[in-house]
Design a protein around this motif. Structure first.
Motif, PDB file in Angstrom:
ATOM      1  N   PHE A 148      -1.901  30.971  44.675  1.00 58.37           N
ATOM      2  CA  PHE A 148      -1.279  30.796  45.986  1.00 58.37           C
ATOM      3  C   PHE A 148      -1.776  29.515  46.625  1.00 58.37           C
ATOM      4  O   PHE A 148      -2.858  29.006  46.300  1.00 58.37           O
ATOM      5  CB  PHE A 148      -1.523  32.002  46.914  1.00 58.37           C
ATOM      6  N   THR A 149      -0.960  28.973  47.519  1.00 61.54           N
ATOM      7  CA  THR A 149      -1.350  27.805  48.316  1.00 61.54           C
ATOM      8  C   THR A 149      -1.068  28.110  49.780  1.00 61.54           C
ATOM      9  O   THR A 149      -0.062  28.737  50.116  1.00 61.54           O
ATOM     10  CB  THR A 149      -0.584  26.540  47.911  1.00 61.54           C
ATOM     11  N   ILE A 150      -1.985  27.674  50.636  1.00 62.82           N
ATOM     12  CA  ILE A 150      -1.799  27.754  52.084  1.00 62.82           C
ATOM     13  C   ILE A 150      -1.685  26.320  52.584  1.00 62.82           C
ATOM     14  O   ILE A 150      -2.606  25.513  52.385  1.00 62.82           O
ATOM     15  CB  ILE A 150      -2.956  28.502  52.759  1.00 62.82           C
ATOM     16  N   ASN A 151      -0.547  25.999  53.187  1.00 64.45           N
ATOM     17  CA  ASN A 151      -0.195  24.609  53.466  1.00 64.45           C
ATOM     18  C   ASN A 151       0.070  24.357  54.945  1.00 64.45           C
ATOM     19  O   ASN A 151       0.623  25.212  55.644  1.00 64.45           O
ATOM     20  CB  ASN A 151       1.072  24.233  52.695  1.00 64.45           C
ATOM     21  N   SER A 152      -0.307  23.164  55.383  1.00 68.69           N
ATOM     22  CA  SER A 152       0.042  22.692  56.715  1.00 68.69           C
ATOM     23  C   SER A 152       0.481  21.242  56.593  1.00 68.69           C
ATOM     24  O   SER A 152      -0.223  20.422  55.978  1.00 68.69           O
ATOM     25  CB  SER A 152      -1.145  22.816  57.673  1.00 68.69           C
ATOM     26  N   LYS A 153       1.661  20.931  57.164  1.00 63.05           N
ATOM     27  CA  LYS A 153       2.225  19.586  57.032  1.00 63.05           C
ATOM     28  C   LYS A 153       2.692  19.109  58.408  1.00 63.05           C
ATOM     29  O   LYS A 153       3.460  19.787  59.085  1.00 63.05           O
ATOM     30  CB  LYS A 153       3.392  19.595  56.050  1.00 63.05           C
ATOM     31  N   TYR A 154       2.230  17.925  58.780  1.00 64.17           N
ATOM     32  CA  TYR A 154       2.593  17.332  60.073  1.00 64.17           C
ATOM     33  C   TYR A 154       3.304  16.016  59.828  1.00 64.17           C
ATOM     34  O   TYR A 154       2.803  15.137  59.111  1.00 64.17           O
ATOM     35  CB  TYR A 154       1.347  17.103  60.918  1.00 64.17           C
ATOM     36  N   PHE A 155       4.501  15.865  60.415  1.00 64.03           N
ATOM     37  CA  PHE A 155       5.307  14.655  60.277  1.00 64.03           C
ATOM     38  C   PHE A 155       5.463  13.991  61.634  1.00 64.03           C
ATOM     39  O   PHE A 155       5.779  14.646  62.636  1.00 64.03           O
ATOM     40  CB  PHE A 155       6.683  15.010  59.722  1.00 64.03           C
ATOM     41  N   VAL A 156       5.252  12.676  61.668  1.00 61.81           N
ATOM     42  CA  VAL A 156       5.433  11.917  62.902  1.00 61.81           C
ATOM     43  C   VAL A 156       6.047  10.565  62.528  1.00 61.81           C
ATOM     44  O   VAL A 156       5.749  10.006  61.468  1.00 61.81           O
ATOM     45  CB  VAL A 156       4.088  11.735  63.647  1.00 61.81           C
ATOM     46  N   ASN A 157       6.932  10.034  63.393  1.00 60.80           N
ATOM     47  CA  ASN A 157       7.493   8.719  63.101  1.00 60.80           C
ATOM     48  C   ASN A 157       7.683   7.899  64.372  1.00 60.80           C
ATOM     49  O   ASN A 157       7.449   8.371  65.494  1.00 60.80           O
ATOM     50  CB  ASN A 157       8.803   8.838  62.316  1.00 60.80           C
ATOM     51  N   THR A 158       8.094   6.660  64.191  1.00 59.38           N
ATOM     52  CA  THR A 158       8.251   5.732  65.310  1.00 59.38           C
ATOM     53  C   THR A 158       9.461   6.070  66.176  1.00 59.38           C
ATOM     54  O   THR A 158       9.650   5.463  67.236  1.00 59.38           O
ATOM     55  CB  THR A 158       8.382   4.290  64.794  1.00 59.38           C
ATOM     56  N   GLU A 159      10.276   7.015  65.749  1.00 60.77           N
ATOM     57  CA  GLU A 159      11.443   7.431  66.525  1.00 60.77           C
ATOM     58  C   GLU A 159      11.138   8.603  67.455  1.00 60.77           C
ATOM     59  O   GLU A 159      12.022   9.065  68.175  1.00 60.77           O
ATOM     60  CB  GLU A 159      12.586   7.798  65.577  1.00 60.77           C
ATOM     61  N   GLY A 160       9.905   9.088  67.405  1.00 54.87           N
ATOM     62  CA  GLY A 160       9.506  10.135  68.331  1.00 54.87           C
ATOM     63  C   GLY A 160       9.436  11.537  67.770  1.00 54.87           C
ATOM     64  O   GLY A 160       9.142  12.498  68.500  1.00 54.87           O
ATOM     65  N   SER A 161       9.680  11.712  66.473  1.00 53.84           N
ATOM     66  CA  SER A 161       9.584  13.045  65.879  1.00 53.84           C
ATOM     67  C   SER A 161       8.128  13.469  65.729  1.00 53.84           C
ATOM     68  O   SER A 161       7.265  12.658  65.352  1.00 53.84           O
ATOM     69  CB  SER A 161      10.269  13.084  64.510  1.00 53.84           C
ATOM     70  N   GLU A 162       7.864  14.728  65.983  1.00 50.41           N
ATOM     71  CA  GLU A 162       6.549  15.331  65.781  1.00 50.41           C
ATOM     72  C   GLU A 162       6.791  16.758  65.288  1.00 50.41           C
ATOM     73  O   GLU A 162       7.186  17.629  66.059  1.00 50.41           O
ATOM     74  CB  GLU A 162       5.738  15.348  67.080  1.00 50.41           C
ATOM     75  N   ILE A 163       6.587  16.979  63.997  1.00 51.32           N
ATOM     76  CA  ILE A 163       6.965  18.259  63.382  1.00 51.32           C
ATOM     77  C   ILE A 163       5.779  18.821  62.606  1.00 51.32           C
ATOM     78  O   ILE A 163       5.238  18.163  61.702  1.00 51.32           O
ATOM     79  CB  ILE A 163       8.161  18.081  62.424  1.00 51.32           C
ATOM     80  N   LEU A 164       5.393  20.034  62.933  1.00 52.95           N
ATOM     81  CA  LEU A 164       4.319  20.724  62.223  1.00 52.95           C
ATOM     82  C   LEU A 164       4.906  21.946  61.528  1.00 52.95           C
ATOM     83  O   LEU A 164       5.558  22.777  62.160  1.00 52.95           O
ATOM     84  CB  LEU A 164       3.216  21.147  63.192  1.00 52.95           C
ATOM     85  N   GLN A 165       4.679  22.056  60.210  1.00 52.93           N
ATOM     86  CA  GLN A 165       5.157  23.198  59.439  1.00 52.93           C
ATOM     87  C   GLN A 165       3.991  23.829  58.679  1.00 52.93           C
ATOM     88  O   GLN A 165       3.262  23.136  57.963  1.00 52.93           O
ATOM     89  CB  GLN A 165       6.249  22.774  58.457  1.00 52.93           C
ATOM     90  N   ASN A 166       3.826  25.145  58.840  1.00 50.23           N
ATOM     91  CA  ASN A 166       2.762  25.898  58.163  1.00 50.23           C
ATOM     92  C   ASN A 166       3.405  26.949  57.264  1.00 50.23           C
ATOM     93  O   ASN A 166       4.224  27.752  57.719  1.00 50.23           O
ATOM     94  CB  ASN A 166       1.862  26.587  59.194  1.00 50.23           C
ATOM     95  N   PHE A 167       3.042  26.939  55.978  1.00 48.05           N
ATOM     96  CA  PHE A 167       3.680  27.859  55.043  1.00 48.05           C
ATOM     97  C   PHE A 167       2.723  28.222  53.909  1.00 48.05           C
ATOM     98  O   PHE A 167       1.778  27.495  53.612  1.00 48.05           O
ATOM     99  CB  PHE A 167       4.965  27.254  54.472  1.00 48.05           C
ATOM    100  N   THR A 168       3.015  29.355  53.295  1.00 41.15           N
ATOM    101  CA  THR A 168       2.226  29.870  52.176  1.00 41.15           C
ATOM    102  C   THR A 168       3.147  30.153  51.002  1.00 41.15           C
ATOM    103  O   THR A 168       4.247  30.687  51.186  1.00 41.15           O
ATOM    104  CB  THR A 168       1.490  31.167  52.577  1.00 41.15           C
ATOM    105  N   ASP A 169       2.715  29.784  49.801  1.00 42.68           N
ATOM    106  CA  ASP A 169       3.449  30.096  48.578  1.00 42.68           C
ATOM    107  C   ASP A 169       2.582  30.987  47.704  1.00 42.68           C
ATOM    108  O   ASP A 169       1.404  30.680  47.472  1.00 42.68           O
ATOM    109  CB  ASP A 169       3.826  28.827  47.813  1.00 42.68           C
ATOM    110  N   THR A 170       3.157  32.082  47.195  1.00 38.12           N
ATOM    111  CA  THR A 170       2.422  33.024  46.363  1.00 38.12           C
ATOM    112  C   THR A 170       3.235  33.291  45.099  1.00 38.12           C
ATOM    113  O   THR A 170       4.388  33.722  45.177  1.00 38.12           O
ATOM    114  CB  THR A 170       2.181  34.345  47.123  1.00 38.12           C
ATOM    115  N   VAL A 171       2.625  33.021  43.936  1.00 34.42           N
ATOM    116  CA  VAL A 171       3.366  32.992  42.676  1.00 34.42           C
ATOM    117  C   VAL A 171       2.518  33.586  41.554  1.00 34.42           C
ATOM    118  O   VAL A 171       1.279  33.528  41.606  1.00 34.42           O
ATOM    119  CB  VAL A 171       3.760  31.530  42.315  1.00 34.42           C
TER     120      VAL A 171
END
Length: 470
Positions: A148-171
């Protein structure tokens, strides 16, 4: 998400903007991964890994630049990486990079986890699966790999986007190998998805799958190979998922269509064929990152584009490709939310999310009963596809002969072959069943990136060549 890492990403975008770039985005990511390998009813090893870092894309002087920093301790490290990246940028006066306009997205997404996975939980499930496999006669080896993986991903850009996504994959990956009278046969399966431990415990799914692959591997030691012939083939959803991946999903990635990404998985035979008929009216294909619990489920891609279902083929007509913000300008289309990277170390590429053949309204038993002579092709194995995704061959884990509408002899070591347009045109029935399978090792790019995703579809019937591996 580590607050310091997220802050570094924000500062990286501001610093790049001050350095005169036309555009910049940053992905701060952290991942905790735990896995075990189980053989012969014992744990061979346990692996744990924690990874964190930032990947930064910029456009300067009309050229894309990229740099990544693993586990940055100070912002000076990030500034140095950006500076070095921009120094290598050389002006390109031939083609101006144009990005499809995108509104700033500000969002936090926590994907559903009913029960957080723990290492001891997946080991227990793995040991139970290994025991189930090993108890079947003729089984000589069982390999079970839960992770399994426990993930956190944050995206930001010069256009003003700020996106945080937290997810888990279990396989869990499982392989059963049987031997009898000089014949060795292996059957494997991968189960799981985006979510917590429930991905492995719902409906006793893992134990059922473990027994099924062990029984089938044992039976295959008594099966016969097939003689080569062109025939009617009925493909089960597991086999269809790999077929969809290889000869529908990859050539639908717009960078391949344009010839911009020919590494590892090739181009697309249907270049310049948008709006044309490329298959029978029974063929409908879509890509859908919104399919919950699949390994291709996400709300925003690595360009900050919000996702939606995209129709690729409708009633046999090629309607669209998977697009990023740049290729959509070439096709006068819109971005489809398919821009993804394996992790922060890599620049994003156009990738499948959850690409599937749409189901039909036919009863599967009726589809089989209508076949006078043919083959039931079951479960994916190994693909071999040319660079244009035109000629294809995919081995299956097992097949069964169909005679006068009845399923008869079990067959081993079977390969199915065809050309994409001829096979697509031959599809005359799609079942009312539908399954999405987890794909954990799709390769694309140079350097190669391995990506997880979903692929699927219903039972389908068409015409192809079947032959023995040997």
């Amino acid at each position: 998400m580590d607050v310091k890492l997220q802050d570094f990403a924000d500062k990286a975008v501001k610093y790049a903007e001050q350095s005169g770039v036309q555009y910049c985005d940053a992905r701060a990511e952290q991942q905790e991964r735990k896995s075990a390998l189980i053989e012969k009813n014992s744990v061979e090893y346990v692996r744990t890994n924690d990874d964190r870092g930032i990947g930064i894309r910029t456009i300067k002087d009309n050229v894309w630049n990229f740099c990544s920093i693993t586990n940055p301790k100070t912002f000076e490290q990030i500034k140095d990486a950006i500076d070095n990246s921009l120094k290598s940028s050389k002006s390109n006066n031939r083609n101006k990079i144009k990005l499809y306009p995108n509104l700033a997205n500000k969002s936090k997404v926590n994907y559903l986890v009913i029960k957080k996975p723990e290492l001891e939980d997946i080991i227990k499930i793995g040991l139970e699966a290994d025991k189930t496999i090993s108890e079947i006669p003729k089984i000589i080896k069982s390999i079970v790999n839960p992770w399994f993986t426990i993930n956190s991903k944050y995206f930001v850009n010069t256009e003003g986007s700020e996106i945080l996504q937290n997810f888990t994959d279990t396989v869990i990956d499982m392989i059963a190998t049987a031997h009898n009278s000089g014949i060795t046969q292996s059957v494997n399966i991968t189960e799981g998805g985006r979510g917590g431990l429930e991905q492995l415990t719902n409906k006793n799914k893992i134990q059922k799958s473990a027994k099924e692959i062990a029984v089938k591997a044992s039976q295959l030691t008594l099966a016969k190979p097939v003689k080569e012939e062109n025939s009617t083939v009925v493909m089960n959803p597991d086999f269809v998922s790999l077929l969809t991946h290889e000869i529908l999903g990859h050539p639908s990635e717009a960078d391949r269509v344009l010839g911009k990404e020919m590494a590892w998985a090739g181009g697309a035979w249907w270049k310049n064929k948008l709006g044309e008929k490329i298959g029978s009216e029974n063929l409908n294909v879509f890509d859908d990152p919104t399919m919950k619990e699949s390994l291709g489920w996400y709300q925003f891609d690595d360009e900050g584009i919000e996702t939606k279902k995209t129709t690729l083929v409708e009633n046999g007509v090629l309607k669209n490709h998977m697009q990023n913000r740049e290729t959509s300008m070439d096709f006068d289309s819109i971005p489809t939310g398919n821009m993804r990277a394996t992790n922060y170390r890599f620049i994003p590429l156009i990738r499948m999310a959850c690409t599937c053949i749409g189901n039909g309204d036919r009863d599967v038993n009726e589809i089989i009963k209508e076949v006078k002579h043919g083959y039931l092709i079951s479960n994916m194995k190994i693909p071999s596809i040319d660079m244009k995704r035109y000629n294809w061959s995919i081995s299956c884990q097992y097949a069964q002969r169909i005679e006068n509408g009845e399923i008869t002899n079990l067959l081993r070591d079977v390969i199915v072959m065809g050309t994409a347009p001829k096979f697509f045109e031959s599809i005359d029935a799609c079942g009312n069943d539908f399954t999405v399978r987890p794909i954990t090792n799709c390769g694309k790019g140079d350097p190669m990136q391995s990506m997880i995703m979903g692929n699927g579809g219903p039972t389908i019937r068409g015409n192809a060549t079947v032959k023995s591996v040997n």
